[in-house]
Design a protein around this motif. Structure first.
Motif, PDB file in Angstrom:
ATOM      1  N   LEU A 125      13.522  25.557  -7.227  1.00  0.00           N
ATOM      2  CA  LEU A 125      14.665  24.688  -6.957  1.00  0.00           C
ATOM      3  C   LEU A 125      15.604  25.183  -7.930  1.00  0.00           C
ATOM      4  O   LEU A 125      15.633  25.263  -9.002  1.00  0.00           O
ATOM      5  N   ALA A 126      16.714  25.811  -7.339  1.00  0.00           N
ATOM      6  CA  ALA A 126      17.674  26.747  -7.685  1.00  0.00           C
ATOM      7  C   ALA A 126      18.517  25.944  -8.562  1.00  0.00           C
ATOM      8  O   ALA A 126      19.781  25.861  -8.153  1.00  0.00           O
ATOM      9  N   SER A 127      18.272  25.481  -9.723  1.00  0.00           N
ATOM     10  CA  SER A 127      19.104  24.770 -10.645  1.00  0.00           C
ATOM     11  C   SER A 127      18.673  24.778 -12.031  1.00  0.00           C
ATOM     12  O   SER A 127      17.314  24.907 -12.275  1.00  0.00           O
ATOM     13  N   PRO A 128      19.509  24.918 -13.173  1.00  0.00           N
ATOM     14  CA  PRO A 128      18.880  25.054 -14.389  1.00  0.00           C
ATOM     15  C   PRO A 128      18.300  23.760 -14.837  1.00  0.00           C
ATOM     16  O   PRO A 128      17.617  23.612 -15.870  1.00  0.00           O
ATOM     17  N   ASN A 129      18.914  22.736 -14.267  1.00  0.00           N
ATOM     18  CA  ASN A 129      18.128  21.254 -14.581  1.00  0.00           C
ATOM     19  C   ASN A 129      18.107  20.452 -13.333  1.00  0.00           C
ATOM     20  O   ASN A 129      18.863  19.581 -12.860  1.00  0.00           O
ATOM     21  N   PRO A 130      16.967  20.968 -12.650  1.00  0.00           N
ATOM     22  CA  PRO A 130      16.657  20.631 -11.329  1.00  0.00           C
ATOM     23  C   PRO A 130      16.367  19.118 -11.061  1.00  0.00           C
ATOM     24  O   PRO A 130      15.918  18.520 -12.108  1.00  0.00           O
ATOM     25  N   LEU A 158       6.426  34.651   1.115  1.00  0.00           N
ATOM     26  CA  LEU A 158       7.776  34.135   1.147  1.00  0.00           C
ATOM     27  C   LEU A 158       8.121  33.704  -0.090  1.00  0.00           C
ATOM     28  O   LEU A 158       7.628  32.803  -0.507  1.00  0.00           O
ATOM     29  N   ASN A 159       9.374  34.029  -0.461  1.00  0.00           N
ATOM     30  CA  ASN A 159       9.890  33.483  -1.873  1.00  0.00           C
ATOM     31  C   ASN A 159      11.087  32.785  -1.235  1.00  0.00           C
ATOM     32  O   ASN A 159      12.290  33.224  -0.823  1.00  0.00           O
ATOM     33  N   VAL A 160      10.693  31.512  -1.566  1.00  0.00           N
ATOM     34  CA  VAL A 160      11.882  30.348  -1.158  1.00  0.00           C
ATOM     35  C   VAL A 160      12.677  29.742  -2.214  1.00  0.00           C
ATOM     36  O   VAL A 160      12.166  29.338  -3.336  1.00  0.00           O
ATOM     37  N   ASN A 161      14.143  29.865  -1.986  1.00  0.00           N
ATOM     38  CA  ASN A 161      14.883  29.151  -3.082  1.00  0.00           C
ATOM     39  C   ASN A 161      15.595  27.872  -2.355  1.00  0.00           C
ATOM     40  O   ASN A 161      16.276  28.196  -1.092  1.00  0.00           O
ATOM     41  N   VAL A 162      15.446  26.739  -2.930  1.00  0.00           N
ATOM     42  CA  VAL A 162      16.136  25.673  -2.354  1.00  0.00           C
ATOM     43  C   VAL A 162      17.381  25.182  -3.197  1.00  0.00           C
ATOM     44  O   VAL A 162      17.149  24.916  -4.390  1.00  0.00           O
ATOM     45  N   PRO A 163      18.634  24.962  -2.585  1.00  0.00           N
ATOM     46  CA  PRO A 163      19.580  24.277  -3.343  1.00  0.00           C
ATOM     47  C   PRO A 163      19.316  23.028  -3.704  1.00  0.00           C
ATOM     48  O   PRO A 163      18.512  22.222  -3.318  1.00  0.00           O
ATOM     49  N   ASP A 164      19.817  22.728  -5.144  1.00  0.00           N
ATOM     50  CA  ASP A 164      19.441  21.489  -5.714  1.00  0.00           C
ATOM     51  C   ASP A 164      20.386  20.170  -5.077  1.00  0.00           C
ATOM     52  O   ASP A 164      21.011  19.642  -5.759  1.00  0.00           O
ATOM     53  N   VAL A 165      19.885  19.801  -3.671  1.00  0.00           N
ATOM     54  CA  VAL A 165      20.753  18.579  -3.209  1.00  0.00           C
ATOM     55  C   VAL A 165      19.713  17.782  -2.371  1.00  0.00           C
ATOM     56  O   VAL A 165      18.696  18.381  -2.315  1.00  0.00           O
ATOM     57  N   ALA A 166      20.375  16.675  -1.949  1.00  0.00           N
ATOM     58  CA  ALA A 166      19.352  16.011  -1.239  1.00  0.00           C
ATOM     59  C   ALA A 166      19.080  16.768   0.205  1.00  0.00           C
ATOM     60  O   ALA A 166      19.788  17.512   0.425  1.00  0.00           O
ATOM     61  N   PHE A 167      17.999  16.331   0.972  1.00  0.00           N
ATOM     62  CA  PHE A 167      17.703  17.138   1.933  1.00  0.00           C
ATOM     63  C   PHE A 167      18.677  17.099   3.249  1.00  0.00           C
ATOM     64  O   PHE A 167      18.869  18.175   3.827  1.00  0.00           O
ATOM     65  N   ALA A 168      19.265  15.995   3.309  1.00  0.00           N
ATOM     66  CA  ALA A 168      20.278  15.916   4.316  1.00  0.00           C
ATOM     67  C   ALA A 168      21.717  16.804   3.825  1.00  0.00           C
ATOM     68  O   ALA A 168      22.147  17.046   4.999  1.00  0.00           O
ATOM     69  N   VAL A 226      14.870  32.238   2.373  1.00  0.00           N
ATOM     70  CA  VAL A 226      13.880  32.512   2.794  1.00  0.00           C
ATOM     71  C   VAL A 226      13.372  34.117   2.684  1.00  0.00           C
ATOM     72  O   VAL A 226      14.085  34.674   3.730  1.00  0.00           O
ATOM     73  N   THR A 227      13.042  34.501   1.620  1.00  0.00           N
ATOM     74  CA  THR A 227      13.092  36.136   1.496  1.00  0.00           C
ATOM     75  C   THR A 227      11.549  36.546   1.830  1.00  0.00           C
ATOM     76  O   THR A 227      10.646  36.305   0.799  1.00  0.00           O
ATOM     77  N   PRO A 228      11.400  37.750   2.486  1.00  0.00           N
ATOM     78  CA  PRO A 228      10.127  38.318   2.590  1.00  0.00           C
ATOM     79  C   PRO A 228       9.893  39.333   1.677  1.00  0.00           C
ATOM     80  O   PRO A 228      10.577  40.354   1.554  1.00  0.00           O
ATOM     81  N   ILE A 229       8.944  39.097   0.804  1.00  0.00           N
ATOM     82  CA  ILE A 229       8.581  40.186  -0.139  1.00  0.00           C
ATOM     83  C   ILE A 229       7.070  40.711  -0.005  1.00  0.00           C
ATOM     84  O   ILE A 229       6.446  40.048   0.402  1.00  0.00           O
ATOM     85  N   HIS A 230       6.990  41.953  -0.457  1.00  0.00           N
ATOM     86  CA  HIS A 230       5.585  42.521  -0.574  1.00  0.00           C
ATOM     87  C   HIS A 230       5.436  43.430  -1.856  1.00  0.00           C
ATOM     88  O   HIS A 230       6.557  43.643  -2.381  1.00  0.00           O
ATOM     89  N   ALA A 231       4.161  43.725  -2.179  1.00  0.00           N
ATOM     90  CA  ALA A 231       4.111  44.519  -3.322  1.00  0.00           C
ATOM     91  C   ALA A 231       4.047  46.046  -3.378  1.00  0.00           C
ATOM     92  O   ALA A 231       3.677  46.761  -4.462  1.00  0.00           O
TER      93      ALA A 231
END
Length: 250
Positions: A125-130, A158-168, A226-231
């Protein structure tokens, strides 16, 4: 019923972990194995020079006196009676964007699941104070409902980052590449109570490569990244020229 292993790097008492586990437990068999304290920045480290202890908390979560990678490794290779179907790391308190993935314990926990042969997702959840952990949990539910072996290659996290907002308030989902940051800020020197020098690692640099198509750009525009990453860290585009250099000069 799907069996899900959840871990994180913020510790077994983190709000994001509790929220994710509660949401997914409604439709899946959930096991939580997480560090006993905040291990942010632990990356892919394994504890090799001492034994690890696993304790069960009152809420049923297991906690380990080790790293996020330790937690997933122990869970899959010895602790659990049955192997999970998928590993999910998070919900991380703060984003894991661009270069952050090299240091992130959250991403490392997911990567360990992938190393051990399981599908894996890291969610932050991409916020310093989520605040909106429920949004990130709902994003994971949406991803799980749509995920199939054909949609994600076997060696991919899958590396997923979500904005810190309501789902809507989310604008949608975007497939992205990792951006890049400027170099980190300098360390912050100080003194301990006995006058000895100490150093705090400085904050990460601001976004540098953050244009369209990057995780930074999607997140700033209100989309789930949604970022696809591998090693595989091999720089494949350089192999041919490096081979020629080795043969000519070495």
């Amino acid at each position: 019923m799907k069996r899900i292993l959840i871990s994180n790097d913020d510790g077994y008492m983190a709000a994001g972990l509790e929220c994710l586990a509660a949401h997914l437990a409604r439709t899946a068999e959930v096991t939580v194995v997480a560090p006993d304290r905040d291990r942010s920045g632990a990356s892919n480290s394994l504890t090799l020079l001492r034994p690890l202890r696993v304790t069960r908390a009152a809420n049923g979560f297991f906690f380990v006196d080790g790293t996020p990678t330790d937690c997933v490794h122990i869970a899959i290779t010895g602790l659990l009676e049955r192997e999970p179907d998928i590993v999910i790391a998070g919900i991380n308190h703060g984003g894991n964007l661009g270069d952050d993935v090299l240091y992130s314990g959250t991403v490392a926990a997911a990567m360990e699941g992938r190393f051990l042969g399981l599908p894996a997702i890291a969610v932050s959840l991409a916020s310093p104070n989520p605040v909106h952990f429920t949004t990130a949990a709902m994003v994971v539910e949406r991803l799980l409902a749509a995920l199939s072996p054909e949609s994600v290659p076997a060696d991919t996290v899958l590396n997923v980052n979500v904005p810190d907002v309501a789902f809507a308030g989310l604008r949608g989902f975007e497939a992205t590449r990792l951006g890049h940051r400027h170099k980190a800020e300098p360390v912050m020197p100080g003194r301990d109570p006995r006058g000895r020098p100490i150093y705090w690692v400085g904050p990460p640099g601001d976004a540098d490569d953050a244009g369209e198509g990057t995780d930074f750009h999607a997140l700033a525009a209100g989309y789930v990244s949604v970022t696809p990453i591998h090693a595989d860290l091999t720089r494949h585009s350089v192999l041919a020229s490096l081979q020629a250099w080795c043969r000519e000069r070495l």
